[in-house]
Design an enzyme around this catalytic site. Structure first.
Site, PDB file in Angstrom:
ATOM      1  N   HIS A   1      -5.930  -2.361 -14.161  1.00  0.00           N
ATOM      2  CA  HIS A   1      -5.734  -3.755 -13.789  1.00  0.00           C
ATOM      3  C   HIS A   1      -5.097  -4.567 -14.905  1.00  0.00           C
ATOM      4  CE1 HIS A   1      -8.979  -3.123 -10.507  1.00  0.00           C
ATOM      5  NE2 HIS A   1      -7.769  -2.847 -10.071  1.00  0.00           N
TER       6      HIS A   1
ATOM      7  N   HIS B   1      -3.011   2.329  -1.945  1.00  0.00           N
ATOM      8  CA  HIS B   1      -4.419   2.686  -1.734  1.00  0.00           C
ATOM      9  C   HIS B   1      -5.254   1.469  -2.148  1.00  0.00           C
ATOM     10  CE1 HIS B   1      -2.308   6.526  -2.006  1.00  0.00           C
ATOM     11  NE2 HIS B   1      -3.296   7.058  -1.321  1.00  0.00           N
TER      12      HIS B   1
ATOM     13  N   SER C   1      -7.322  -4.432  -7.092  1.00  0.00           N
ATOM     14  CA  SER C   1      -5.889  -4.638  -7.341  1.00  0.00           C
ATOM     15  C   SER C   1      -5.261  -5.650  -6.381  1.00  0.00           C
ATOM     16  CB  SER C   1      -5.152  -3.303  -7.247  1.00  0.00           C
ATOM     17  OG  SER C   1      -5.681  -2.359  -8.146  1.00  0.00           O
TER      18      SER C   1
ATOM     19  N   GLU D   1      -4.507   0.954   3.403  1.00  0.00           N
ATOM     20  CA  GLU D   1      -5.841   1.517   3.176  1.00  0.00           C
ATOM     21  C   GLU D   1      -6.231   2.385   4.370  1.00  0.00           C
ATOM     22  OE1 GLU D   1      -9.133   2.984   2.019  1.00  0.00           O
ATOM     23  OE2 GLU D   1      -7.905   1.782   0.634  1.00  0.00           O
TER      24      GLU D   1
ATOM     25  N   ASP E   1      -1.871   5.565   6.035  1.00  0.00           N
ATOM     26  CA  ASP E   1      -1.494   6.333   4.861  1.00  0.00           C
ATOM     27  C   ASP E   1      -0.446   5.582   4.039  1.00  0.00           C
ATOM     28  OD1 ASP E   1      -0.756   8.207   2.996  1.00  0.00           O
ATOM     29  OD2 ASP E   1      -0.061   9.705   4.434  1.00  0.00           O
ATOM     30  N   GLY E   2      -0.803   5.230   2.815  1.00  0.00           N
ATOM     31  CA  GLY E   2       0.122   4.510   1.955  1.00  0.00           C
ATOM     32  C   GLY E   2       1.331   5.326   1.551  1.00  0.00           C
TER      33      GLY E   2
ATOM     34  N   ASP F   1      -2.494   4.610  -6.490  1.00  0.00           N
ATOM     35  CA  ASP F   1      -3.727   5.088  -7.138  1.00  0.00           C
ATOM     36  C   ASP F   1      -4.658   5.729  -6.118  1.00  0.00           C
ATOM     37  OD1 ASP F   1      -4.255   2.617  -5.991  1.00  0.00           O
ATOM     38  OD2 ASP F   1      -5.834   2.139  -7.409  1.00  0.00           O
TER      39      ASP F   1
END
Length: 281
Positions: A19, A42, A100, A118, A144-145, A165
């Protein structure tokens, strides 16, 4: 992969590194008037209650952001990071931790956009609640990112930070991040990509940094923070890293000033250290 909940780990040493770097990059993008996007593959729940059943089970935040909360003489980037955490804790008591997406939202101007992905249904609902009323500026996709990147790149303003991430609970995630970056760089080579990864003794984890360096990108920065020596029994995360493609030119200097202090403050045993390497064209 769908069993992973970041709430168990919110505010730990890995979040501090991730972060702090996220904020540095996003603030740099905001220095120019042209709009930009932040894309989070994510995203998690958006923010976390540190006294919740999930977060308090492991209480990893105590050895992460908790170590910095009342620390003095912190480097400027660490102070800046803590200032954002304090925005969620106005009474001065550390009870909430920003994910994030929440941090990214604080740095958006009216023309900027946040795009979140997400997969976990429960965290997806919490993410929707976190950004209720955000309007068109924030778009949330429950899916799905990695797949989302294919559809969204390049973003219309041609300026963006892509944060990747995943949980790395499966070997597939290690292959997926390489594939995702390869495909993303073809679609949007000028974007800034920030990939978080765990430091584990698993072969796929140990090999990942070298695989990233071999992607062939001309400009990259790799920062790691180890809070203890690798475990003798071979189990457990002893640190994490951030691999940044097309980093801001200011980031390396900032991390040179910041990482030594983080390695000292967040040390959980002998062997705590940091590394910082880069390549520029």
């Amino acid at each position: 992969m769908l069993s992973y909940r970041h709430a168990y780990h919110a505010g730990n040493h890995a979040d501090v590194l991730k972060h702090l770097i996220l904020l540095q990059i996003a603030q740099y993008l905001g220095e120019k008037p042209a709009p930009f996007w932040i894309i989070d593959t994510h995203a998690g729940a958006g923010r976390y209650a540190l006294d919740s059943a999930h977060a308090s089970k492991l209480a990893e935040w105590r050895d992460g952001v908790g170590r910095l909360w009342n620390a003095t003489s912190l480097p400027p980037a660490a102070v800046d990071y803590l200032d954002f955490v304090k925005m969620l804790n106005p009474d001065g008591q550390l009870r909430h931790y920003p994910g994030s997406p929440w941090l990214a939202r604080q740095l958006l101007r009216e023309s900027d956009r946040l795009r979140l992905y997400e997969m976990h249904s429960s965290d997806g609902k919490l993410l929707q609640e976190c950004f209720h009323g955000a309007g068109r500026q924030v778009a949330i996709t429950e899916g799905d990112g990695f797949a989302g990147l294919k559809a969204i790149l390049p973003p219309p303003p041609r300026r963006a930070l892509v944060l990747i991430d995943p949980s790395y609970e499966t070997k597939a995630d290690y292959a997926n991040v390489i594939k995702a970056l390869q495909e993303a760089m073809k679609r949007f080579p000028t974007g800034t990509y920030a990939l978080w990864y765990p430091l584990l003794l698993k072969p796929e984890s140990r090999q990942l940094p070298d695989r990233l360096k071999r992607l062939g990108v001309p400009n990259w920065l790799n920062a790691t923070l180890e809070v203890k020596a690798p475990p003798r029994d071979g189990f457990g995360m002893y640190g994490s890293g951030m691999f940044v493609i097309n980093p801001p030119w200011t980031l390396e200097k900032t991390l040179h000033e910041t990482l030594p202090a983080l390695a000292t403050l967040l040390a959980q045993g002998p062997g705590a250290r940091h590394t910082l390497e880069s390549q520029t064209s």
